[in-house]
Design an enzyme around this catalytic site. Structure first.
Site, PDB file in Angstrom:
ATOM      1  N   GLU A  18     -16.351   6.068   6.675  1.00 54.20           N
ATOM      2  CA  GLU A  18     -15.518   5.402   7.572  1.00 54.20           C
ATOM      3  C   GLU A  18     -15.416   6.368   8.870  1.00 54.20           C
ATOM      4  OE1 GLU A  18     -11.738   4.957   6.054  1.00 54.20           O
ATOM      5  OE2 GLU A  18     -11.589   6.855   5.195  1.00 54.20           O
ATOM      6  N   LYS A  53      -2.684   6.924   1.221  1.00 53.77           N
ATOM      7  CA  LYS A  53      -2.360   7.069   2.661  1.00 53.77           C
ATOM      8  C   LYS A  53      -1.450   8.331   2.675  1.00 53.77           C
ATOM      9  CE  LYS A  53      -2.227   4.494   6.962  1.00 53.77           C
ATOM     10  NZ  LYS A  53      -3.443   5.341   7.473  1.00 53.77           N
ATOM     11  N   ARG A  89       0.874  -1.288   0.083  1.00 54.35           N
ATOM     12  CA  ARG A  89      -0.063  -0.025   0.064  1.00 54.35           C
ATOM     13  C   ARG A  89       0.903   1.135  -0.058  1.00 54.35           C
ATOM     14  NH1 ARG A  89      -4.460   0.279   4.431  1.00 54.35           N
ATOM     15  NH2 ARG A  89      -2.653   0.941   6.018  1.00 54.35           N
TER      16      ARG A  89
END
Ligand code: PMP
Length: 299
Positions: free
Chosen positions: A185, A152, A53
């Site tokens: 979320e 991210k 990721r």
């Protein structure tokens, strides 16, 4: 007190001396990426998935990490070894590096690669035993077309605003909605609802991070024969759910027992949530990358 060593661009530096320049574009503009990883008794849980990721986030923002994924894995393992840390929270940061005051990343020659490992600050036991009260908040999730939450990135201001609003509402965590009003979320975790024995989590195209814990939970449901779908749902669906839980690396899985003053199910952690937590915890010891030379009791 023990002073942990921080990895900075290949060197190990005592925490009190671990600094980067004020001209780092990570500091100036949030230009960079990061990962949060957890080690359990010398097993770095899902390390390869986290590294994947990280490199995908880097690719998306055209940031060349100056080492291979394998070298990154070795550097993370070495950081734990040097600090004799078996149970740790690990933060990997790759920033654009030092540049001038302009936005243009081309002024930044070398990305800064930083690995911080600390003894784990575990969430209060009460969260898991009694469950959390949470609330929906006014700030919407960033839209994926503007800054895709799948990256991210070091730009976490959207998440920080959401967290601040949770605190102002007197709860520990918030649920954020998309522009269209679908549930997305938490400020730093993914959300699942359970209804009539079926589990639903929002699809990541709505703007949720593709959580590693989330993916493991989806896989565990498959193995346990619990139907689990990625599907948009609304606040109403949350209010009338039988069970709700949040997932994240540090939090693992936390049951939710109240949302916006609506009691969820019976107001205590439900059986499906408990079953998945038990299975999840088994995985944390076996799935991942072992750190050689660490006793499980080291820290
Ligand atoms: N959503 C956000 C916004 C996060 O920052 C995180 C990580 N803390 C998560 C979800 C959970 O992801 P993971 O399970 O990979 O930790």
């Amino acid at each position: 007190m023990k002073e942990y060593l921080v990895y900075i661009n290949g060197n190990f530096v005592p925490r009190s001396q671990a600094t980067v320049s004020v001209f780092d574009h990570g500091f100036l503009y949030g230009d960079g990426i990061f990962e949060g990883i957890r080690s359990y008794e010398g097993n770095v849980f899902c390390l390869r998935e986290h590294i994947k990721r990280l490199y995908e986030s880097a690719k998306s923002i055209l940031l060349d990490i100056p080492m291979t994924p394998k070298e990154m894995e070795e550097a993370i393992v070495e950081t734990l070894q040097r600090n004799s840390l078996a149970n740790a929270y690990i933060r990997v940061i790759v920033s654009r590096g030092n540049g001038d005051l302009g936005l243009d990343p081309r002024s930044c020659i070398h990305p800064n690669v930083i690995i911080i490992a600390e003894a784990l600050a575990i969430f209060p036991k009460e969260f898991y035993e009694k469950g959390l009260r949470i609330a929906t908040v006014p700030t919407r999730r960033n839209i994926p077309d503007a800054l895709n939450p799948k990256i991210k990135s070091l730009n976490y201001l959207n998440n920080i605003l959401i967290k601040l609003e949770a605190t102002q509402a007197g709860v520990f965590e918030a649920l954020t909605l998309t522009q269209d009003g679908y549930v997305c979320e938490g400020s730093g975790d993914n959300v699942f609802i359970v209804k009539n024995g079926k589990i639903i989590t929002p699809p990541t195209y709505l703007g949720a991070l593709e959580g590693i814990t989330r993916n493991i939970v989806i896989e565990l449901c498959e193995n346990l024969g619990i139907p689990c779908k990625e599907e948009p749902f609304t606040r109403h669906d949350v209010y009338v759910a039988d069970e709700i839980f949040l997932t994240g690396t540090a939090a693992e899985m936390i049951p939710v027992i109240e949302v916006d003053s609506r009691i969820i199910g019976e107001g205590k952690p439900g059986p499906v949530t408990k079953q998945i937590i038990t299975e999840f915890r088994k995985q944390t010891k076996v799935r991942g990358t072992k750190v050689p030379g660490l006793s499980p009791l080291t820290a």
